[in-house]
Scaffold this motif. Structure first.
Motif, PDB file in Angstrom:
ATOM      1  N   ILE A  24      27.825  61.536  24.475  1.00 30.12           N
ATOM      2  CA  ILE A  24      28.384  62.719  23.812  1.00 30.12           C
ATOM      3  C   ILE A  24      29.760  62.431  23.212  1.00 30.12           C
ATOM      4  N   GLN A  25      30.711  62.071  24.047  1.00 27.48           N
ATOM      5  CA  GLN A  25      32.091  61.961  23.583  1.00 27.48           C
ATOM      6  C   GLN A  25      32.325  60.734  22.708  1.00 27.48           C
ATOM      7  N   ASP A  26      31.890  59.562  23.146  1.00 23.06           N
ATOM      8  CA  ASP A  26      32.130  58.355  22.346  1.00 23.06           C
ATOM      9  C   ASP A  26      31.401  58.395  21.012  1.00 23.06           C
ATOM     10  N   ALA A  27      30.239  59.021  20.985  1.00 21.04           N
ATOM     11  CA  ALA A  27      29.451  59.113  19.754  1.00 21.04           C
ATOM     12  C   ALA A  27      29.828  60.340  18.922  1.00 21.04           C
ATOM     13  N   CYS A  28      30.770  61.145  19.409  1.00 22.69           N
ATOM     14  CA  CYS A  28      31.226  62.365  18.701  1.00 22.69           C
ATOM     15  C   CYS A  28      30.068  63.301  18.372  1.00 22.69           C
ATOM     16  N   ARG A  29      29.167  63.478  19.328  1.00 17.04           N
ATOM     17  CA  ARG A  29      28.038  64.382  19.111  1.00 17.04           C
ATOM     18  C   ARG A  29      28.481  65.824  19.335  1.00 17.04           C
ATOM     19  N   ASN A  30      27.940  66.720  18.518  1.00 21.69           N
ATOM     20  CA  ASN A  30      28.152  68.146  18.720  1.00 21.69           C
ATOM     21  C   ASN A  30      26.808  68.789  19.038  1.00 21.69           C
ATOM     22  N   ALA A  31      26.787  70.105  19.176  1.00 15.88           N
ATOM     23  CA  ALA A  31      25.564  70.804  19.556  1.00 15.88           C
ATOM     24  C   ALA A  31      24.428  70.558  18.565  1.00 15.88           C
ATOM     25  N   VAL A  32      24.733  70.494  17.295  1.00 16.60           N
ATOM     26  CA  VAL A  32      23.699  70.264  16.273  1.00 16.60           C
ATOM     27  C   VAL A  32      23.089  68.869  16.442  1.00 16.60           C
ATOM     28  N   HIS A  33      23.938  67.865  16.650  1.00 14.56           N
ATOM     29  CA  HIS A  33      23.428  66.500  16.845  1.00 14.56           C
ATOM     30  C   HIS A  33      22.519  66.422  18.062  1.00 14.56           C
ATOM     31  N   ILE A  34      22.895  67.081  19.133  1.00 12.88           N
ATOM     32  CA  ILE A  34      22.086  67.052  20.354  1.00 12.88           C
ATOM     33  C   ILE A  34      20.733  67.707  20.102  1.00 12.88           C
ATOM     34  N   LEU A  35      20.725  68.851  19.427  1.00 13.56           N
ATOM     35  CA  LEU A  35      19.458  69.532  19.136  1.00 13.56           C
ATOM     36  C   LEU A  35      18.576  68.698  18.209  1.00 13.56           C
ATOM     37  N   GLU A  36      19.183  67.949  17.300  1.00 17.66           N
ATOM     38  CA  GLU A  36      18.399  67.075  16.421  1.00 17.66           C
ATOM     39  C   GLU A  36      17.814  65.896  17.196  1.00 17.66           C
ATOM     40  N   ASP A  37      18.561  65.369  18.150  1.00 14.52           N
ATOM     41  CA  ASP A  37      18.116  64.202  18.911  1.00 14.52           C
ATOM     42  C   ASP A  37      17.075  64.540  19.974  1.00 14.52           C
ATOM     43  N   ILE A  38      17.166  65.715  20.564  1.00 17.24           N
ATOM     44  CA  ILE A  38      16.240  66.113  21.626  1.00 17.24           C
ATOM     45  C   ILE A  38      15.294  67.164  21.054  1.00 17.24           C
ATOM     46  N   LYS A  39      14.200  66.704  20.500  1.00 22.69           N
ATOM     47  CA  LYS A  39      13.259  67.586  19.784  1.00 22.69           C
ATOM     48  C   LYS A  39      12.647  68.649  20.689  1.00 22.69           C
TER      49      LYS A  39
END
Length: 69
Positions: A16-31
């Motif tokens: 999460i933090q090192d990759a600078c993921r936000n809520a949208v990125h997480i929802l895209e990655d976890i279908k």
């Protein structure tokens, strides 16, 4: 990743933090993660009010746009 164990904290840090993921990125990655839209909206930051406008009087400045605060 959701635990307070050192392994969970390390996984959270890297994914999460090192990759600078936000809520949208997480929802895209976890279908398979499909929360209700109202839950997603609660995560979004509130918009701050705008205290300025780019509108100006064409009588005072017929060829220019001036910031009005």
């Amino acid at each position: 990743m959701a635990s307070i164990s050192p392994e969970g904290k390390e996984k959270y840090q890297s994914w999460i933090q090192d990759a600078c993921r936000n809520a949208v990125h997480i929802l895209e990655d976890i279908k398979s993660c499909r929360p209700p839209i109202d839950h997603v909206c609660e995560l979004l930051p509130r918009l701050q009010p705008r205290y300025y406008s780019i509108s100006s009087s064409s009588k005072l400045h017929p060829t220019d746009v001036h910031w009005v605060t």
